[in-house]
Design a protein around this motif. Sequence first.
Motif, PDB file in Angstrom:
ATOM      1  N   ARG A 117       0.587  -0.930  -6.029  1.00 26.20           N
ATOM      2  CA  ARG A 117      -0.723  -0.475  -5.536  1.00 26.20           C
ATOM      3  C   ARG A 117      -1.172  -1.272  -4.318  1.00 26.20           C
ATOM      4  NH1 ARG A 117      -4.723  -4.216  -6.783  1.00 26.20           N
ATOM      5  NH2 ARG A 117      -4.346  -5.568  -8.591  1.00 26.20           N
ATOM      6  N   HIS A 118      -2.167  -0.749  -3.624  1.00 25.83           N
ATOM      7  CA  HIS A 118      -2.850  -1.493  -2.569  1.00 25.83           C
ATOM      8  C   HIS A 118      -3.483  -2.733  -3.210  1.00 25.83           C
ATOM      9  CE1 HIS A 118      -5.375  -1.753   1.192  1.00 25.83           C
ATOM     10  NE2 HIS A 118      -6.145  -2.443   0.347  1.00 25.83           N
ATOM     11  N   ALA A 119      -3.030  -3.913  -2.812  1.00 30.13           N
ATOM     12  CA  ALA A 119      -3.460  -5.140  -3.501  1.00 30.13           C
ATOM     13  C   ALA A 119      -3.985  -6.165  -2.502  1.00 30.13           C
ATOM     14  CB  ALA A 119      -2.288  -5.740  -4.284  1.00 30.13           C
ATOM     15  N   GLU A 120      -5.273  -6.488  -2.639  1.00 29.24           N
ATOM     16  CA  GLU A 120      -5.877  -7.565  -1.862  1.00 29.24           C
ATOM     17  C   GLU A 120      -6.363  -8.688  -2.764  1.00 29.24           C
ATOM     18  OE1 GLU A 120      -8.801  -6.274   0.963  1.00 29.24           O
ATOM     19  OE2 GLU A 120      -7.648  -4.505   1.584  1.00 29.24           O
ATOM     20  N   ASP A 121      -6.245  -8.495  -4.104  1.00 31.19           N
ATOM     21  CA  ASP A 121      -6.778  -9.476  -5.048  1.00 31.19           C
ATOM     22  C   ASP A 121      -5.728 -10.474  -5.522  1.00 31.19           C
ATOM     23  OD1 ASP A 121      -5.426  -7.398  -6.250  1.00 31.19           O
ATOM     24  OD2 ASP A 121      -6.761  -7.230  -7.980  1.00 31.19           O
ATOM     25  N   HIS A 122      -4.507 -10.013  -5.760  1.00 33.95           N
ATOM     26  CA  HIS A 122      -3.449 -10.934  -6.180  1.00 33.95           C
ATOM     27  C   HIS A 122      -2.096 -10.265  -5.958  1.00 33.95           C
ATOM     28  CE1 HIS A 122      -2.538  -8.723  -9.912  1.00 33.95           C
ATOM     29  NE2 HIS A 122      -3.841  -8.586 -10.063  1.00 33.95           N
ATOM     30  N   PRO A 123      -1.020 -11.067  -5.849  1.00 29.66           N
ATOM     31  CA  PRO A 123       0.301 -10.495  -5.577  1.00 29.66           C
ATOM     32  C   PRO A 123       0.858  -9.737  -6.764  1.00 29.66           C
ATOM     33  CG  PRO A 123       0.466 -12.869  -5.919  1.00 29.66           C
ATOM     34  CD  PRO A 123      -0.996 -12.553  -5.881  1.00 29.66           C
ATOM     35  N   HIS A 149      -5.848  -7.193  15.224  1.00 23.80           N
ATOM     36  CA  HIS A 149      -5.620  -6.687  13.869  1.00 23.80           C
ATOM     37  C   HIS A 149      -5.757  -5.174  13.830  1.00 23.80           C
ATOM     38  CE1 HIS A 149      -9.940  -6.010  13.242  1.00 23.80           C
ATOM     39  NE2 HIS A 149     -10.158  -7.216  13.750  1.00 23.80           N
ATOM     40  N   GLN A 150      -5.114  -4.556  12.826  1.00 18.42           N
ATOM     41  CA  GLN A 150      -5.204  -3.114  12.609  1.00 18.42           C
ATOM     42  C   GLN A 150      -6.109  -2.850  11.410  1.00 18.42           C
ATOM     43  OE1 GLN A 150      -1.405  -4.013  12.755  1.00 18.42           O
ATOM     44  NE2 GLN A 150      -1.741  -4.032  14.960  1.00 18.42           N
ATOM     45  N   GLY A 151      -6.985  -1.861  11.549  1.00 17.19           N
ATOM     46  CA  GLY A 151      -7.985  -1.622  10.514  1.00 17.19           C
ATOM     47  C   GLY A 151      -8.904  -2.828  10.425  1.00 17.19           C
ATOM     48  N   ASP A 152      -9.232  -3.247   9.188  1.00 19.66           N
ATOM     49  CA  ASP A 152     -10.076  -4.444   9.061  1.00 19.66           C
ATOM     50  C   ASP A 152      -9.237  -5.723   9.073  1.00 19.66           C
ATOM     51  OD1 ASP A 152      -8.915  -4.590   6.531  1.00 19.66           O
ATOM     52  OD2 ASP A 152     -10.744  -4.115   5.445  1.00 19.66           O
ATOM     53  N   GLY A 153      -7.931  -5.569   9.084  1.00 18.96           N
ATOM     54  CA  GLY A 153      -7.039  -6.727   9.179  1.00 18.96           C
ATOM     55  C   GLY A 153      -6.858  -7.498   7.889  1.00 18.96           C
ATOM     56  N   GLN A 154      -7.506  -7.056   6.813  1.00 16.11           N
ATOM     57  CA  GLN A 154      -7.430  -7.797   5.547  1.00 16.11           C
ATOM     58  C   GLN A 154      -6.245  -7.381   4.678  1.00 16.11           C
ATOM     59  OE1 GLN A 154      -9.577 -10.470   5.059  1.00 16.11           O
ATOM     60  NE2 GLN A 154      -9.850  -9.870   7.206  1.00 16.11           N
ATOM     61  N   GLN A 155      -5.588  -6.286   5.045  1.00 17.92           N
ATOM     62  CA  GLN A 155      -4.438  -5.831   4.253  1.00 17.92           C
ATOM     63  C   GLN A 155      -3.293  -6.848   4.381  1.00 17.92           C
ATOM     64  OE1 GLN A 155      -5.529  -4.500   7.069  1.00 17.92           O
ATOM     65  NE2 GLN A 155      -3.953  -3.462   8.251  1.00 17.92           N
ATOM     66  N   TYR A 156      -2.636  -7.093   3.246  1.00 22.30           N
ATOM     67  CA  TYR A 156      -1.530  -8.048   3.225  1.00 22.30           C
ATOM     68  C   TYR A 156      -0.227  -7.390   3.689  1.00 22.30           C
ATOM     69  CZ  TYR A 156      -4.003 -11.911   1.059  1.00 22.30           C
ATOM     70  OH  TYR A 156      -4.869 -12.951   0.820  1.00 22.30           O
ATOM     71  N   VAL A 157       0.585  -8.207   4.313  1.00 18.50           N
ATOM     72  CA  VAL A 157       1.904  -7.770   4.768  1.00 18.50           C
ATOM     73  C   VAL A 157       2.949  -8.627   4.067  1.00 18.50           C
ATOM     74  CG1 VAL A 157       3.444  -7.454   6.737  1.00 18.50           C
ATOM     75  CG2 VAL A 157       0.954  -7.148   7.027  1.00 18.50           C
TER      76      VAL A 157
END
Length: 308
Positions: free
Chosen positions: A122-128, A192-200
């Motif tokens: 899933r789209h994850a910004e909270d934990h790996p 950054h692309q979008g808000d830049g907070q997405q992890y890569v």
Amino acid sequence: MKYNKIILAGGNGYLGGVLAQYYRELAAEVIILSRTQKTADENIKTLVWDGINEGEWADILEGADLLINLCGKNVNCRYTEKNRQEIIASRQQPTQLLALVIGKMKAPPKLWINVTSATIYRHAEDHPQDEETGDIGYGFSIDVCRLWERTFFETDTPKTRKVALRMAIVLGRSDGAFPRLLNLVKFGLGGHQGDGQQYVSWIHEQDAAKCTEWLLQKEELSGIINCAAPEALSNTDLMKLLRRSYGIPFGFPAPAWLLEIGAKLIGTETELILKSRWVTPKRLLDNGYTFLFSKAEHAVKDILSIRI
């Protein structure tokens, strides 16, 4: 030579080239199964197949040390109905065909690696997301990954160990994501692309190759394995790192609405840029894999230092 024979199904693309070069000094033969014939390059040879039908190519799998399946239409396109069908078929059909051929063999490949995708989470910004507790996402690209892995694991190949290698974004010199991101930086568009907070989540191309050999030697491992460096970073930090490493002080950002317009113009989907892929390689780390490049800063410097 350490190995007799390495088979790369669908190995004419970027990652196939990386793997072929990695194994050329380690194996007596590196065989690429491709839809187009290429002239042999010393011990790297190409056999033509269509990924759908059995043929003379099948005999070459007998006695192979390792089979790596890289087949799949590039997802860098618009998800039209036609493209959706081709994306699914180009993954499912070769997997079914290889299983059919392997099932008939007296000496099938010792290890079969299907290179799948870390985008299954899933789209994850909270934990790996790891192999044991990670949450599977939703949407077309995830559905493709689920079907692909189910097709892979439901086939019966008792003499062949199987690994689904969920690959993160591969960073390398000649192709893939890195040259495209670097071009944005060069032209002042490396914000950054979008808000830049997405992890890569990423993996250096040499680790992507090295870990396949490591898995060949780790005979006790099978199933799902994440192939990603231990330290993901945000899109903002990645673009900042690229600008700093290349000596460009500033880059214009690209908001989500602008990316959507651009994606339509160039025939791709914004999901490829805006989804947060935060993946951790728990099984690799737990079993002692040593990364050549565990930090993005070192990987980027290495790639730039030998840039062609």
